[in-house]
Scaffold this motif. Structure first.
Motif, PDB file in Angstrom:
ATOM      1  N   LYS A 189      -7.809 -14.307  51.295  1.00 34.62           N
ATOM      2  CA  LYS A 189      -8.082 -12.956  51.781  1.00 34.62           C
ATOM      3  C   LYS A 189      -9.324 -12.362  51.120  1.00 34.62           C
ATOM      4  N   THR A 190      -9.498 -12.639  49.835  1.00 39.58           N
ATOM      5  CA  THR A 190     -10.633 -12.045  49.111  1.00 39.58           C
ATOM      6  C   THR A 190     -11.721 -13.059  48.777  1.00 39.58           C
ATOM      7  N   GLU A 191     -11.418 -14.373  48.946  1.00 43.56           N
ATOM      8  CA  GLU A 191     -12.331 -15.466  48.598  1.00 43.56           C
ATOM      9  C   GLU A 191     -12.598 -15.564  47.095  1.00 43.56           C
ATOM     10  N   LYS A 192     -11.833 -14.869  46.300  1.00 43.21           N
ATOM     11  CA  LYS A 192     -11.950 -15.000  44.856  1.00 43.21           C
ATOM     12  C   LYS A 192     -11.232 -16.255  44.383  1.00 43.21           C
ATOM     13  N   THR A 193     -11.708 -16.839  43.293  1.00 40.13           N
ATOM     14  CA  THR A 193     -11.081 -18.031  42.724  1.00 40.13           C
ATOM     15  C   THR A 193     -10.700 -17.778  41.270  1.00 40.13           C
ATOM     16  N   TYR A 194      -9.678 -18.448  40.825  1.00 47.18           N
ATOM     17  CA  TYR A 194      -9.300 -18.371  39.418  1.00 47.18           C
ATOM     18  C   TYR A 194      -8.655 -19.679  38.999  1.00 47.18           C
ATOM     19  N   LEU A 195      -8.766 -19.972  37.717  1.00 43.71           N
ATOM     20  CA  LEU A 195      -8.289 -21.228  37.138  1.00 43.71           C
ATOM     21  C   LEU A 195      -7.119 -20.938  36.218  1.00 43.71           C
ATOM     22  N   ARG A 196      -6.079 -21.775  36.316  1.00 40.22           N
ATOM     23  CA  ARG A 196      -4.946 -21.611  35.408  1.00 40.22           C
ATOM     24  C   ARG A 196      -4.494 -22.980  34.899  1.00 40.22           C
ATOM     25  N   HIS A 197      -3.894 -22.966  33.719  1.00 47.60           N
ATOM     26  CA  HIS A 197      -3.372 -24.174  33.099  1.00 47.60           C
ATOM     27  C   HIS A 197      -1.860 -24.027  32.930  1.00 47.60           C
ATOM     28  N   SER A 198      -1.151 -25.143  33.096  1.00 50.48           N
ATOM     29  CA  SER A 198       0.307 -25.091  32.972  1.00 50.48           C
ATOM     30  C   SER A 198       0.832 -26.407  32.401  1.00 50.48           C
TER      31      SER A 198
END
Length: 215
Positions: A189-198
């Motif tokens: 919807k916003t074209e934003k990206t984010y990275l997460r670790h798990s």
């Protein structure tokens, strides 16, 4: 470096040839059952069943019984919320799963020479991508992830002779899987990206069936 590697391999070959009761087998994993087939309501850690996707090697020597495995599976699936559930997600995922393993097995001669205890250790790498929709917040996102980790399998097996030098080995055990995952998420919807670790720890029973040929 090449000379050292050649010396090590030469010494190893000479040591194996010196054993008087060696036997070697190579074959395939016919079936791997990770879980019973079921309706999928959430992303899976691995497919329910895998067919003909593992190379298997076993060496029986005076010094011990050794095993090696190499497996690959590519699979895709969709998941959807249970009927009447507004806060569950739906989506689709495609994954590739690579495994390299080494193990040991010990015959339980007190019961029968065919029965054995086994322990395998695997390096596992998984590449996944797919969509996720829904939930209370109306999520719409595309995820790509890379997982690296280790699996440990403890179990029992039985070696059945089908024909001369042809063996079937069903094995039932319990698998402990540890995975460190890096996920890149793109909000559609916003074209934003984010990275997460798990980090994920999974425990479940496992059935393997190997077909091998002695040489």
């Amino acid at each position: 470096m090449k000379a050292l590697l050649g010396c090590i391999l030469g010494c190893l070959g000479a040591w194996l040839n010196a054993q008087t009761q060696n036997s070697f087998e190579g074959g395939l994993g016919l079936l791997r059952v990770n879980a019973l087939p079921r309706q999928i309501y959430y992303p899976m850690e691995r497919p329910s069943m895998e067919f003909l996707n593992t190379l298997f090697f076993r060496a029986t020597t005076n010094a011990g019984n050794f095993r090696a495995m190499a497996g690959y599976v590519k699979y895709a699936y969709t998941f959807e919320p249970p009927p009447g559930s507004a806060d569950f997600f739906s989506g689709d995922i495609e994954s590739q799963d690579f495994r390299l393993g080494l193990g040991l097995q010990w015959p339980l001669k007190r019961f029968t020479k065919r029965l054995y205890f086994l322990t395998d250790g695997y390096y596992r790498k998984t590449l996944s991508s797919g969509h996720r929709y829904g939930g209370i917040m109306g999520v719409q996102e595309y995820n790509t992830s890379v997982s690296n980790g280790a699996d440990l399998l403890l179990g029992l097996g039985i070696k059945l002779k089908l024909f001369k030098s042809v063996y079937l080995s069903p094995e039932l055990g319990y698998l402990c899987s540890n995975q460190f995952t890096k996920t890149l998420t793109r909000d559609l919807k916003t074209e934003k990206t984010y990275l997460r670790h798990s980090y994920d720890l999974n425990l479940h029973p496992l059935l393997n069936i190997y077909l091998s040929v002695g040489f």
